[in-house]
Structure formats: C-alpha cells, structure tokens
Design a protein around this motif. Sequence first.
Motif, PDB file in Angstrom:
ATOM      1  N   LYS A   1       0.594  -1.199  -0.146  1.00 32.89           N
ATOM      2  CA  LYS A   1       0.209   0.159   0.147  1.00 32.89           C
ATOM      3  C   LYS A   1       0.888   0.942   0.217  1.00 32.89           C
ATOM      4  O   LYS A   1       0.532   2.137   0.348  1.00 32.89           O
ATOM      5  CB  LYS A   1      -1.394   0.025   1.396  1.00 32.89           C
ATOM      6  CG  LYS A   1      -1.918  -1.502   1.668  1.00 32.89           C
ATOM      7  CD  LYS A   1      -3.435  -0.728   1.058  1.00 32.89           C
ATOM      8  CE  LYS A   1      -4.082  -2.581   0.721  1.00 32.89           C
ATOM      9  NZ  LYS A   1      -5.452  -2.325   0.512  1.00 32.89           N
ATOM     10  N   ARG A   2       1.960   1.297   0.257  1.00 33.31           N
ATOM     11  CA  ARG A   2       2.950   2.323  -0.589  1.00 33.31           C
ATOM     12  C   ARG A   2       2.683   2.844  -1.339  1.00 33.31           C
ATOM     13  O   ARG A   2       2.992   2.242  -2.418  1.00 33.31           O
ATOM     14  CB  ARG A   2       4.503   1.584   0.125  1.00 33.31           C
ATOM     15  CG  ARG A   2       4.652   1.113   1.772  1.00 33.31           C
ATOM     16  CD  ARG A   2       6.248   0.734   1.620  1.00 33.31           C
ATOM     17  NE  ARG A   2       6.683   0.005   0.624  1.00 33.31           N
ATOM     18  CZ  ARG A   2       6.487  -1.359   0.552  1.00 33.31           C
ATOM     19  NH1 ARG A   2       5.836  -1.993   1.684  1.00 33.31           N
ATOM     20  NH2 ARG A   2       7.470  -1.910  -0.237  1.00 33.31           N
ATOM     21  N   ILE A   3       2.542   4.326  -1.555  1.00 32.62           N
ATOM     22  CA  ILE A   3       2.285   5.130  -3.443  1.00 32.62           C
ATOM     23  C   ILE A   3       3.866   6.010  -2.531  1.00 32.62           C
ATOM     24  O   ILE A   3       3.851   7.330  -1.302  1.00 32.62           O
ATOM     25  CB  ILE A   3       1.083   5.634  -2.813  1.00 32.62           C
ATOM     26  CG1 ILE A   3       0.921   4.237  -3.047  1.00 32.62           C
ATOM     27  CG2 ILE A   3       1.217   6.477  -3.822  1.00 32.62           C
ATOM     28  CD1 ILE A   3      -1.275   4.301  -3.701  1.00 32.62           C
ATOM     29  N   GLN A   4       4.513   6.350  -3.229  1.00 31.26           N
ATOM     30  CA  GLN A   4       5.123   7.527  -3.419  1.00 31.26           C
ATOM     31  C   GLN A   4       4.801   8.571  -4.114  1.00 31.26           C
ATOM     32  O   GLN A   4       4.562   8.845  -5.501  1.00 31.26           O
ATOM     33  CB  GLN A   4       6.906   7.591  -4.359  1.00 31.26           C
ATOM     34  CG  GLN A   4       7.398   6.341  -2.903  1.00 31.26           C
ATOM     35  CD  GLN A   4       9.159   6.584  -4.158  1.00 31.26           C
ATOM     36  OE1 GLN A   4       9.419   6.157  -4.943  1.00 31.26           O
ATOM     37  NE2 GLN A   4       9.656   5.587  -3.238  1.00 31.26           N
ATOM     38  N   ALA A   5       4.901  10.339  -4.208  1.00 29.49           N
ATOM     39  CA  ALA A   5       4.732  10.986  -5.119  1.00 29.49           C
ATOM     40  C   ALA A   5       6.343  11.994  -4.816  1.00 29.49           C
ATOM     41  O   ALA A   5       7.117  12.092  -3.659  1.00 29.49           O
ATOM     42  CB  ALA A   5       3.932  11.946  -3.643  1.00 29.49           C
ATOM     43  N   LYS A   6       6.824  12.285  -6.490  1.00 37.31           N
ATOM     44  CA  LYS A   6       7.576  12.753  -6.705  1.00 37.31           C
ATOM     45  C   LYS A   6       7.613  14.298  -6.945  1.00 37.31           C
ATOM     46  O   LYS A   6       6.060  15.079  -7.894  1.00 37.31           O
ATOM     47  CB  LYS A   6       8.064  12.480  -7.935  1.00 37.31           C
ATOM     48  CG  LYS A   6       9.411  13.794  -8.417  1.00 37.31           C
ATOM     49  CD  LYS A   6      10.716  12.596  -7.865  1.00 37.31           C
ATOM     50  CE  LYS A   6      11.737  13.715  -8.120  1.00 37.31           C
ATOM     51  NZ  LYS A   6      12.943  13.167  -7.619  1.00 37.31           N
ATOM     52  N   VAL A   7       7.395  15.583  -5.797  1.00 34.95           N
ATOM     53  CA  VAL A   7       7.604  17.343  -5.684  1.00 34.95           C
ATOM     54  C   VAL A   7       8.409  17.443  -6.526  1.00 34.95           C
ATOM     55  O   VAL A   7       9.209  17.585  -4.774  1.00 34.95           O
ATOM     56  CB  VAL A   7       6.529  17.294  -4.396  1.00 34.95           C
ATOM     57  CG1 VAL A   7       6.530  18.582  -4.248  1.00 34.95           C
ATOM     58  CG2 VAL A   7       5.411  16.163  -4.158  1.00 34.95           C
TER      59      VAL A   7
ATOM     60  N   ILE B   1       8.253  11.903  -1.553  1.00 38.76           N
ATOM     61  CA  ILE B   1       7.291  12.484  -0.580  1.00 38.76           C
ATOM     62  C   ILE B   1       6.543  10.616  -0.404  1.00 38.76           C
ATOM     63  O   ILE B   1       6.402  10.117  -1.257  1.00 38.76           O
ATOM     64  CB  ILE B   1       6.604  12.794  -0.565  1.00 38.76           C
ATOM     65  CG1 ILE B   1       6.818  14.384  -0.184  1.00 38.76           C
ATOM     66  CG2 ILE B   1       5.641  12.722   1.197  1.00 38.76           C
ATOM     67  CD1 ILE B   1       5.543  15.330  -0.463  1.00 38.76           C
ATOM     68  N   GLU B   2       6.890   9.457   0.753  1.00 35.47           N
ATOM     69  CA  GLU B   2       6.256   8.259   1.000  1.00 35.47           C
ATOM     70  C   GLU B   2       4.990   8.132   1.445  1.00 35.47           C
ATOM     71  O   GLU B   2       5.046   9.121   2.654  1.00 35.47           O
ATOM     72  CB  GLU B   2       7.570   7.537   2.598  1.00 35.47           C
ATOM     73  CG  GLU B   2       8.868   7.387   1.339  1.00 35.47           C
ATOM     74  CD  GLU B   2       8.956   6.760  -0.007  1.00 35.47           C
ATOM     75  OE1 GLU B   2       8.031   5.697   0.373  1.00 35.47           O
ATOM     76  OE2 GLU B   2       9.943   6.841  -0.466  1.00 35.47           O
ATOM     77  N   THR B   3       4.332   6.833   1.144  1.00 32.38           N
ATOM     78  CA  THR B   3       2.948   7.860   2.139  1.00 32.38           C
ATOM     79  C   THR B   3       2.786   5.466   2.119  1.00 32.38           C
ATOM     80  O   THR B   3       3.298   4.395   1.526  1.00 32.38           O
ATOM     81  CB  THR B   3       1.504   7.811   1.261  1.00 32.38           C
ATOM     82  OG1 THR B   3       1.312   7.134  -0.025  1.00 32.38           O
ATOM     83  CG2 THR B   3       2.101   9.470   1.151  1.00 32.38           C
TER      84      THR B   3
ATOM     85  N   GLY C   1      -4.765  -2.905   6.289  1.00 32.93           N
ATOM     86  CA  GLY C   1      -3.559  -3.447   5.335  1.00 32.93           C
ATOM     87  C   GLY C   1      -2.243  -2.911   4.647  1.00 32.93           C
ATOM     88  O   GLY C   1      -1.813  -3.536   3.834  1.00 32.93           O
ATOM     89  N   GLY C   2      -1.807  -1.501   4.984  1.00 28.28           N
ATOM     90  CA  GLY C   2      -0.212  -1.008   4.899  1.00 28.28           C
ATOM     91  C   GLY C   2       0.362  -1.564   6.418  1.00 28.28           C
ATOM     92  O   GLY C   2       0.258  -2.398   6.707  1.00 28.28           O
ATOM     93  N   GLU C   3       1.660  -1.342   5.900  1.00 28.65           N
ATOM     94  CA  GLU C   3       2.333  -1.586   7.035  1.00 28.65           C
ATOM     95  C   GLU C   3       3.035  -0.569   7.820  1.00 28.65           C
ATOM     96  O   GLU C   3       4.204  -0.611   9.101  1.00 28.65           O
ATOM     97  CB  GLU C   3       4.346  -2.241   6.196  1.00 28.65           C
ATOM     98  CG  GLU C   3       4.132  -3.134   5.183  1.00 28.65           C
ATOM     99  CD  GLU C   3       5.153  -3.484   4.565  1.00 28.65           C
ATOM    100  OE1 GLU C   3       6.251  -2.567   4.581  1.00 28.65           O
ATOM    101  OE2 GLU C   3       5.165  -3.811   3.531  1.00 28.65           O
ATOM    102  N   ALA C   4       1.637   0.911   7.984  1.00 30.68           N
ATOM    103  CA  ALA C   4       2.648   2.347   8.689  1.00 30.68           C
ATOM    104  C   ALA C   4       4.074   2.246   8.519  1.00 30.68           C
ATOM    105  O   ALA C   4       4.536   2.779   9.179  1.00 30.68           O
ATOM    106  CB  ALA C   4       2.204   1.380  10.081  1.00 30.68           C
ATOM    107  N   SER C   5       4.582   2.672   7.421  1.00 21.32           N
ATOM    108  CA  SER C   5       5.965   2.217   7.278  1.00 21.32           C
ATOM    109  C   SER C   5       5.807   4.301   7.048  1.00 21.32           C
ATOM    110  O   SER C   5       7.172   4.819   6.490  1.00 21.32           O
ATOM    111  CB  SER C   5       6.454   1.569   5.881  1.00 21.32           C
ATOM    112  OG  SER C   5       5.989   2.045   4.890  1.00 21.32           O
TER     113      SER C   5
END
Length: 132
Positions: free
Chosen positions: A14-20, A25-27, A34-38
């Motif tokens: 469920k990890r998604i990155q945004a390039k700004v 930015i990691e989410t 269902g994520g890893e809370a990373s």
Amino acid sequence: MNMDSIQVSFTGGKRIQAKVGDYTIETDQPLKYGGEASAPAPFDLFLASLATCAGIYAWNFCESRKLSTEGMDLRMDCVNDEKKKMIVKVIFRLTLPDGFPEKYRSGIVRAMELCAVKRHMMDTPEFSFDLV
C-alpha cells in the motif's frame, strides 16, 4: 493557465510515493487498512499540509514585524463526525511567544486564515480524472 504536476509511483503493498519537485514523499496505509504503517497515510499528509501552512503564515507574520517566535507553538485539532466519517471542524491552537504584543493578536489570526491550503479547501478546484 499554469499547471503543476506531481508524479505518483506505486512502490509495493500500500506504499505510494509522490515526486514533488526534487523531493520524494512516501506514504503508506495504517496496519488496519492493509498497509505496513511505514510512512504517513495520504490523508495525514493532507492534514499536515494544512497545519504547516497555517504555521508558516504565523511565522512569516512574526518575522515581517521582527517579533520573536521563541516558544511559539501550533497545534491543530480535528473534530470528526463519526457518522459521516468526515472532519467537521478544524481548530488551530497557537501558543504565542512570551510578551507577544496585544495589538498583533488579531493580525496573526488573520494571517493564518490566509493559508493557501485552507483557501483551496474553501474555494475548491474542479477535479478531473483522465485515463491514458
């Protein structure tokens, strides 16, 4: 009309990155979703952007008037409507520095109200979803 872009990457789970710009930015999602809370969840970053935006407007207000920011603190609390699963009120609690001049109290509040994130929430943009 100018257009800003953010590039999103799906990096696993469920990890998604945004390039700004030059920043990544990691989410992630919380464990219960269902994520890893990373990393912070996307909605947490949205709320953080609102709080930090109000904060920089308060800081700029002080800086432009040569007022001390030592001891200044900002807390943002959100009141939730459990039925709607929505935030119904956002409360900014600004702790002013010792000796903050009385004459600037309403001005610093007005400055925080100018926060660009808040203004975009108040005057919502049009959303469009294109499939490529």
